[in-house]
Motif scaffolding. Structure first.
Motif, PDB file in Angstrom:
ATOM      1  N   THR A 102       1.211  -0.714  -0.234  1.00  0.00           N
ATOM      2  CA  THR A 102       0.034  -0.571   0.262  1.00  0.00           C
ATOM      3  C   THR A 102       0.618   1.433  -0.223  1.00  0.00           C
ATOM      4  OG1 THR A 102      -1.573  -1.231   1.323  1.00  0.00           O
ATOM      5  CG2 THR A 102      -1.773   1.054   0.886  1.00  0.00           C
ATOM      6  N   LEU A 103       1.942   1.114   0.687  1.00  0.00           N
ATOM      7  CA  LEU A 103       2.640   2.757   1.093  1.00  0.00           C
ATOM      8  C   LEU A 103       4.420   2.263   0.742  1.00  0.00           C
ATOM      9  CD1 LEU A 103       0.712   4.075   3.622  1.00  0.00           C
ATOM     10  CD2 LEU A 103       1.355   5.261   1.621  1.00  0.00           C
ATOM     11  N   ARG A 104       4.304   0.984  -0.513  1.00  0.00           N
ATOM     12  CA  ARG A 104       5.892   0.819  -0.904  1.00  0.00           C
ATOM     13  C   ARG A 104       5.473   0.523  -2.718  1.00  0.00           C
ATOM     14  NH1 ARG A 104       7.846  -1.644   3.536  1.00  0.00           N
ATOM     15  NH2 ARG A 104       6.356  -2.564   5.322  1.00  0.00           N
ATOM     16  N   GLY A 105       6.662   1.009  -2.622  1.00  0.00           N
ATOM     17  CA  GLY A 105       6.580   0.833  -4.543  1.00  0.00           C
ATOM     18  C   GLY A 105       8.101   1.505  -4.721  1.00  0.00           C
ATOM     19  N   LYS A 106       7.800   1.169  -6.123  1.00  0.00           N
ATOM     20  CA  LYS A 106       9.383   1.209  -7.546  1.00  0.00           C
ATOM     21  C   LYS A 106       8.915   2.226  -8.122  1.00  0.00           C
ATOM     22  CE  LYS A 106      11.608  -3.386  -6.754  1.00  0.00           C
ATOM     23  NZ  LYS A 106      12.740  -4.375  -6.871  1.00  0.00           N
ATOM     24  N   VAL A 107       9.695   3.576  -7.916  1.00  0.00           N
ATOM     25  CA  VAL A 107       9.249   4.846  -9.050  1.00  0.00           C
ATOM     26  C   VAL A 107      10.305   4.488  -9.839  1.00  0.00           C
ATOM     27  CG1 VAL A 107       8.930   7.219  -8.898  1.00  0.00           C
ATOM     28  CG2 VAL A 107       7.909   6.350  -6.793  1.00  0.00           C
ATOM     29  N   ALA A 108       9.697   4.748 -11.196  1.00  0.00           N
ATOM     30  CA  ALA A 108      11.290   4.592 -12.083  1.00  0.00           C
ATOM     31  C   ALA A 108      11.517   5.962 -13.021  1.00  0.00           C
ATOM     32  CB  ALA A 108      11.130   3.884 -13.336  1.00  0.00           C
ATOM     33  N   ALA A 109      12.823   6.630 -12.655  1.00  0.00           N
ATOM     34  CA  ALA A 109      13.183   8.217 -13.180  1.00  0.00           C
ATOM     35  C   ALA A 109      12.553   8.394 -14.746  1.00  0.00           C
ATOM     36  CB  ALA A 109      14.117   8.198 -12.772  1.00  0.00           C
ATOM     37  N   ASP A 110      12.694   9.337 -15.038  1.00  0.00           N
ATOM     38  CA  ASP A 110      12.293   9.709 -16.807  1.00  0.00           C
ATOM     39  C   ASP A 110      14.021   9.252 -17.712  1.00  0.00           C
ATOM     40  OD1 ASP A 110      13.646  12.069 -16.683  1.00  0.00           O
ATOM     41  OD2 ASP A 110      11.797  12.448 -17.461  1.00  0.00           O
ATOM     42  N   GLU A 111      13.645   9.471 -18.955  1.00  0.00           N
ATOM     43  CA  GLU A 111      15.229   9.733 -19.433  1.00  0.00           C
ATOM     44  C   GLU A 111      15.724  10.650 -19.217  1.00  0.00           C
ATOM     45  OE1 GLU A 111      12.151  12.104 -21.973  1.00  0.00           O
ATOM     46  OE2 GLU A 111      12.315  10.381 -21.148  1.00  0.00           O
ATOM     47  N   ASN A 112      15.954  12.216 -18.189  1.00  0.00           N
ATOM     48  CA  ASN A 112      15.700  12.489 -17.656  1.00  0.00           C
ATOM     49  C   ASN A 112      17.022  12.660 -15.891  1.00  0.00           C
ATOM     50  OD1 ASN A 112      16.967  14.457 -20.342  1.00  0.00           O
ATOM     51  ND2 ASN A 112      14.471  15.473 -19.662  1.00  0.00           N
ATOM     52  N   GLY A 113      16.225  11.483 -15.132  1.00  0.00           N
ATOM     53  CA  GLY A 113      16.545  10.953 -14.078  1.00  0.00           C
ATOM     54  C   GLY A 113      15.546  11.789 -13.347  1.00  0.00           C
ATOM     55  N   LEU A 114      14.340  12.737 -14.194  1.00  0.00           N
ATOM     56  CA  LEU A 114      13.558  13.196 -12.807  1.00  0.00           C
ATOM     57  C   LEU A 114      12.703  12.385 -12.778  1.00  0.00           C
ATOM     58  CD1 LEU A 114      12.776  15.933 -15.648  1.00  0.00           C
ATOM     59  CD2 LEU A 114      12.988  16.282 -13.392  1.00  0.00           C
ATOM     60  N   TYR A 115      11.864  11.890 -11.372  1.00  0.00           N
ATOM     61  CA  TYR A 115      11.396  11.260 -10.475  1.00  0.00           C
ATOM     62  C   TYR A 115      10.090  11.911 -10.656  1.00  0.00           C
ATOM     63  CZ  TYR A 115      13.140  12.543  -6.045  1.00  0.00           C
ATOM     64  OH  TYR A 115      13.332  13.143  -5.048  1.00  0.00           O
ATOM     65  N   HIS A 116       8.742  11.804  -9.716  1.00  0.00           N
ATOM     66  CA  HIS A 116       8.076  12.113  -8.617  1.00  0.00           C
ATOM     67  C   HIS A 116       6.974  10.648  -8.186  1.00  0.00           C
ATOM     68  CE1 HIS A 116       5.239  11.832 -12.127  1.00  0.00           C
ATOM     69  NE2 HIS A 116       4.807  12.185 -11.449  1.00  0.00           N
ATOM     70  N   PHE A 117       6.315  11.236  -7.290  1.00  0.00           N
ATOM     71  CA  PHE A 117       5.525  10.644  -6.568  1.00  0.00           C
ATOM     72  C   PHE A 117       4.918  11.017  -5.600  1.00  0.00           C
ATOM     73  CE2 PHE A 117       9.515   9.381  -3.273  1.00  0.00           C
ATOM     74  CZ  PHE A 117       8.730   9.582  -1.838  1.00  0.00           C
ATOM     75  N   GLU A 118       2.949  10.071  -5.334  1.00  0.00           N
ATOM     76  CA  GLU A 118       2.263  10.878  -4.903  1.00  0.00           C
ATOM     77  C   GLU A 118       2.405   9.842  -3.274  1.00  0.00           C
ATOM     78  OE1 GLU A 118      -2.280  12.255  -4.428  1.00  0.00           O
ATOM     79  OE2 GLU A 118      -1.219  12.661  -6.349  1.00  0.00           O
ATOM     80  N   THR A 119       2.115  10.495  -2.349  1.00  0.00           N
ATOM     81  CA  THR A 119       1.813   9.530  -1.124  1.00  0.00           C
ATOM     82  C   THR A 119       0.935  10.062  -0.049  1.00  0.00           C
ATOM     83  OG1 THR A 119       3.104   8.189   0.111  1.00  0.00           O
ATOM     84  CG2 THR A 119       4.054  10.356   0.288  1.00  0.00           C
ATOM     85  N   VAL A 120       0.780   9.533   1.070  1.00  0.00           N
ATOM     86  CA  VAL A 120      -0.076  10.281   2.353  1.00  0.00           C
ATOM     87  C   VAL A 120       1.326  10.835   2.788  1.00  0.00           C
ATOM     88  CG1 VAL A 120       0.387   8.391   3.139  1.00  0.00           C
ATOM     89  CG2 VAL A 120      -1.513  10.079   3.585  1.00  0.00           C
ATOM     90  N   PHE A 121       1.116  11.966   4.038  1.00  0.00           N
ATOM     91  CA  PHE A 121       2.405  12.519   4.627  1.00  0.00           C
ATOM     92  C   PHE A 121       2.169  11.699   5.767  1.00  0.00           C
ATOM     93  CE2 PHE A 121       4.204  15.183   7.661  1.00  0.00           C
ATOM     94  CZ  PHE A 121       4.986  16.133   7.369  1.00  0.00           C
ATOM     95  N   PRO A 122       3.410  11.096   5.949  1.00  0.00           N
ATOM     96  CA  PRO A 122       3.634  10.220   6.558  1.00  0.00           C
ATOM     97  C   PRO A 122       3.499  10.243   8.111  1.00  0.00           C
ATOM     98  CG  PRO A 122       6.014  10.975   6.375  1.00  0.00           C
ATOM     99  CD  PRO A 122       5.077  11.234   5.567  1.00  0.00           C
ATOM    100  N   GLY A 123       3.057   9.907   8.983  1.00  0.00           N
ATOM    101  CA  GLY A 123       3.004   9.931  10.189  1.00  0.00           C
ATOM    102  C   GLY A 123       3.934   9.381  11.916  1.00  0.00           C
ATOM    103  N   LYS A 124       4.208  10.018  12.245  1.00  0.00           N
ATOM    104  CA  LYS A 124       5.409   9.601  13.946  1.00  0.00           C
ATOM    105  C   LYS A 124       5.245   8.466  14.412  1.00  0.00           C
ATOM    106  CE  LYS A 124       6.399  14.571  14.274  1.00  0.00           C
ATOM    107  NZ  LYS A 124       6.308  15.590  15.110  1.00  0.00           N
ATOM    108  N   TYR A 125       5.967   7.651  14.444  1.00  0.00           N
ATOM    109  CA  TYR A 125       5.748   6.283  15.441  1.00  0.00           C
ATOM    110  C   TYR A 125       7.052   6.399  16.664  1.00  0.00           C
ATOM    111  CZ  TYR A 125       9.225   4.139  12.690  1.00  0.00           C
ATOM    112  OH  TYR A 125      10.704   3.674  12.435  1.00  0.00           O
ATOM    113  N   SER A 126       6.081   5.336  17.650  1.00  0.00           N
ATOM    114  CA  SER A 126       7.152   5.174  19.631  1.00  0.00           C
ATOM    115  C   SER A 126       8.042   4.006  18.778  1.00  0.00           C
ATOM    116  CB  SER A 126       6.784   5.550  20.110  1.00  0.00           C
ATOM    117  OG  SER A 126       7.152   5.269  21.433  1.00  0.00           O
TER     118      SER A 126
END
Length: 191
Positions: A102-126
């Motif tokens: 769900t919150l894991r994956g591989k993002v491939a950069a393009d031919e110019n090394g550019l990448y982007h991904f959208e996610t949920v802002f991560p929470g803190k944990y103890s």
């Protein structure tokens, strides 16, 4: 002269000279225009075999976060098609194991090394009585054979729970537009 002082002087000389002769390339990166990105702990929750995708946790509640940038070598040249392997918690600080990707994956950069991904802002944990700051785990992998080039974590500006793992160069500045947070980060690796 005191025997302690006589014995300590050569050690100090070696340490001082060593800091100039055998410098850490991650910190110094002498002779190259781009400084290498600092590494950081993998942590205990990495799972191999994540699928390719650019959107994480689309159905989860929480503020959306978009991270983008470029993957470069230490000469500031783009590394085409490099892979950003991402894993993180949800907005409540929980890692997903039953639905592991769900919150894991591989993002491939393009031919110019550019990448982007959208996610949920991560929470803190103890962990062991200590609060971990909000963070995203990442590995940068080569496009050819997925050789690991870097393992690190990204953190966020203004988090009061920054701990000993946080390196200043890994802290993201955030901009919020229409309820979504945006951050940019360029990874510099040694291919």
């Amino acid at each position: 002269m005191n025997r302690f002082v006589v014995g300590i002087v050569p050690i100090v000389v070696v340490l001082v000279l060593g800091s100039f002769l055998w410098q850490d390339p991650t910190i110094q990166n002498l002779g190259y225009p781009c400084a290498l990105t600092a590494d950081n702990a993998e942590g205990p929750y990495y799972i191999v075999g994540a699928p390719s995708k650019e959107t994480f946790g689309a159905t989860l509640e929480g503020q959306r976060l978009v991270v983008s940038g470029q993957i470069l070598d230490y000469s500031c040249n783009a590394i085409p098609y490099a892979i950003v392997d991402v894993w993180q918690t949800d907005s409540n600080g929980e890692y997903y194991f039953d639905d592991a990707f769900t919150l894991r994956g591989k993002v491939a950069a393009d031919e110019n090394g550019l990448y982007h991904f959208e996610t949920v802002f991560p929470g803190k944990y103890s962990e062991s009585g200590m609060v971990r700051p909000a963070h995203i785990h990442l590995k940068i992998l080569s496009a050819e054979d997925e050789t690991e080039l870097l393992t690190t974590q990204l953190y966020f500006q203004g988090d009061k729970d920054h701990d000993w793992l946080v390196k200043p160069s890994l802290i993201l500045d955030l901009e919020e537009i229409d309820g979504t947070k945006y951050a940019e980060f360029d990874f510099v690796v040694s291919p």
